[in-house]
Write a protein that holds these residues in place. Structure first.
Motif, short mmCIF file in Angstrom:
data_model
loop_
_atom_site.label_atom_id
_atom_site.label_comp_id
_atom_site.label_asym_id
_atom_site.label_seq_id
_atom_site.Cartn_x
_atom_site.Cartn_y
_atom_site.Cartn_z
N UNK A 198 1.06 -0.90 0.16
CA UNK A 198 0.00 -0.01 -0.02
C UNK A 198 0.83 1.39 -0.22
N UNK A 199 2.00 1.68 0.98
CA UNK A 199 2.72 3.03 0.81
C UNK A 199 3.64 2.33 -0.41
N UNK A 200 3.60 1.52 -1.91
CA UNK A 200 4.71 1.67 -2.34
C UNK A 200 3.67 1.78 -3.93
N UNK A 201 2.58 1.42 -3.38
CA UNK A 201 1.23 2.30 -4.63
C UNK A 201 0.94 3.42 -4.11
N UNK A 202 1.13 4.16 -3.56
CA UNK A 202 0.84 5.60 -2.69
C UNK A 202 2.81 6.42 -3.28
N UNK A 203 3.76 6.10 -2.40
CA UNK A 203 4.96 6.74 -3.51
C UNK A 203 5.14 6.75 -4.62
N UNK A 204 4.57 5.20 -5.52
CA UNK A 204 4.99 6.07 -6.71
C UNK A 204 3.74 6.28 -7.56
N UNK A 205 2.87 6.18 -6.87
CA UNK A 205 1.83 7.64 -7.83
C UNK A 205 2.04 9.03 -7.16
N UNK A 206 2.42 9.72 -6.33
CA UNK A 206 3.17 10.56 -5.64
C UNK A 206 4.22 11.11 -6.49
N UNK A 207 5.11 9.85 -6.71
CA UNK A 207 6.64 10.48 -7.40
C UNK A 207 6.12 10.73 -8.95
N UNK A 208 4.64 9.61 -9.64
CA UNK A 208 5.30 10.32 -10.52
C UNK A 208 3.90 11.75 -11.37
N UNK A 209 3.45 11.91 -9.57
CA UNK A 209 2.97 13.67 -9.92
C UNK A 209 3.49 14.69 -9.85
N UNK A 257 -16.85 3.37 -13.17
CA UNK A 257 -15.89 3.44 -14.22
C UNK A 257 -15.13 4.65 -13.98
N UNK A 258 -15.25 5.85 -12.91
CA UNK A 258 -14.58 6.71 -13.03
C UNK A 258 -12.93 6.52 -12.32
N UNK A 259 -13.22 4.99 -11.13
CA UNK A 259 -11.97 4.95 -10.74
C UNK A 259 -10.90 4.71 -12.23
N UNK A 260 -11.99 3.60 -12.86
CA UNK A 260 -10.81 2.60 -13.31
C UNK A 260 -10.39 3.53 -14.76
N UNK A 261 -11.15 4.36 -15.23
CA UNK A 261 -10.77 5.56 -15.94
C UNK A 261 -9.65 6.08 -15.40
N UNK A 262 -8.96 6.54 -14.69
CA UNK A 262 -8.15 7.11 -13.64
C UNK A 262 -6.79 6.58 -13.96
N UNK A 264 -6.46 3.85 -15.24
CA UNK A 264 -5.41 3.61 -16.34
C UNK A 264 -4.77 4.69 -17.36
N UNK A 265 -4.43 5.72 -16.81
CA UNK A 265 -3.61 6.65 -17.02
C UNK A 265 -2.41 6.65 -16.11
N UNK A 266 -2.08 5.40 -14.81
CA UNK A 266 -1.00 5.93 -13.90
C UNK A 266 -0.06 5.23 -15.37
#
Length: 319
Positions: A198-209, A257-262, A264-266
């Motif tokens: 869970x922590x790495x999922x958050x860190x990963x998207x934080x880093x990309x942003x 649907x909104x969650x899946x759409x977002x 897919x952009x990761x």
């Protein structure tokens, strides 16, 4: 002297995590033997624990019903592994995250123990199948991964080896509850267990942003500390979903649907290097300069915040 009728627990390794475990077990009335290879390390650890417990008592944050002196009387040092394991009901390994070193320690313990003691590792990233395979007492082996700092953050992940007996998991779960921790059962081993995934999922998207210039490092941290983190301190992501609509089924119907759409952009897994690491480091050092003194002061502040939060959570749960 405090009573140690609760049993004997051995801590292998007297670093930060080992000292924290020692304090936690003593707070529950357990007799604690702190084992390390060098007597000086044990002496330093016992002195550190004494200072820490006195400060906790002064601030009203000492865990358990015993006084600091009573708890301290339960903790002793030991530089012989044979002597340490004698009479133990639970052994908690806390040596550095090195597979060969940990395997060596567990091989020594395996030769020294009987069929009743639980052999537990504090590892955050090594799998039970790597650590315990081939041990005679593998049924008694388990990972009990704490969260840093363990004295203030109660979660413990319990991860069994495929051959760990259910009784070992149950006993360890009960023991963790007894000393005021919050154990969770990771039902089968997976790299990263639950917390780090869970922590790495958050860190990963934080880093990309940050890397993609969508948000600054400072604002990214605010999104968590003043946003998501405030509710996650009390309820998890699944209960958040349940409460953010008319229950879970309603939430999934409404937002699927909104969650899946977002999602897919990761982007791909970041490298955590190059220009972005320079940018993030610079931003972090503006807030907390990277020298030992500033970092230590900020950790102290963090621990005080966690102590206050723990008190608040305790009050809220008892209402």
């Amino acid at each position: 002297m405090a009573s140690s009728a609760a049993g004997v627990v051995v801590i292998v390794g007297s670093g930060l995590i080992g000292r924290s475990w020692g304090m936690l077990f003593a707070s529950g009335g357990f007799k604690v033997k702190l084992y390390d290879i060098e007597q000086q390390q044990i002496t330093n650890a016992l002195e550190n624990i004494r200072e820490e417990m006195k400060l906790l008592e002064q601030s009203g944050s000492l865990k358990g019903s015993l006084s600091a002196e009573e708890q301290l009387s339960l903790i002793s040092g030991c530089s012989s592994i044979q002597e340490a394991v004698e009479g133990a009901m639970h052994i908690q390994e806390c040596v550095p995250e090195n597979l060969e070193l940990k395997k060596k320690i567990f091989a020594q313990l395996d030769r020294a123990v009987d069929d009743t003691v639980v052999l537990s590792s504090s590892t955050s990233c090594l799998l039970p199948s790597q650590l315990f395979s081939g041990l005679v007492h593998v049924k008694q082996c388990i990972v009990a991964h704490p969260v840093n700092p363990p004295y203030y953050v109660p979660l413990v992940e319990l991860v069994p080896h495929p051959e760990t007996s259910p009784a070992t998991v149950d006993r360890t779960h009960t023991l963790m509850r007894t000393i005021g921790q919050s154990p969770v059962r990771v039902l089968k081993e997976v790299d990263g267990f639950a917390l780090n995934r869970l922590q790495y999922a958050v860190i990963s998207e934080a880093w990309r942003l940050v890397e993609e210039g969508i948000v600054s490092p400072a604002d990214l941290d605010l999104v968590m500390s003043d946003g998501l983190g405030m509710r996650y301190a009390f309820i998890g992501p699944l209960e958040t979903m349940h409460l953010n609509a008319e229950g879970m089924l309603s939430y999934c119907d409404r937002y699927r649907e909104g969650m899946k759409r977002v999602l897919k952009t990761f982007g791909p897994v970041p490298e955590f290097s190059g220009a972005t690491v320079e940018k993030v480091n610079q931003a972090m050092c503006v807030k907390v300069p990277g020298d030992p003194q500033h970092l230590a002061a900020r950790r102290k502040w963090r621990d005080e915040c966690l102590m206050s939060l723990a008190r608040l959570k305790s009050q809220m749960q008892s209402q």
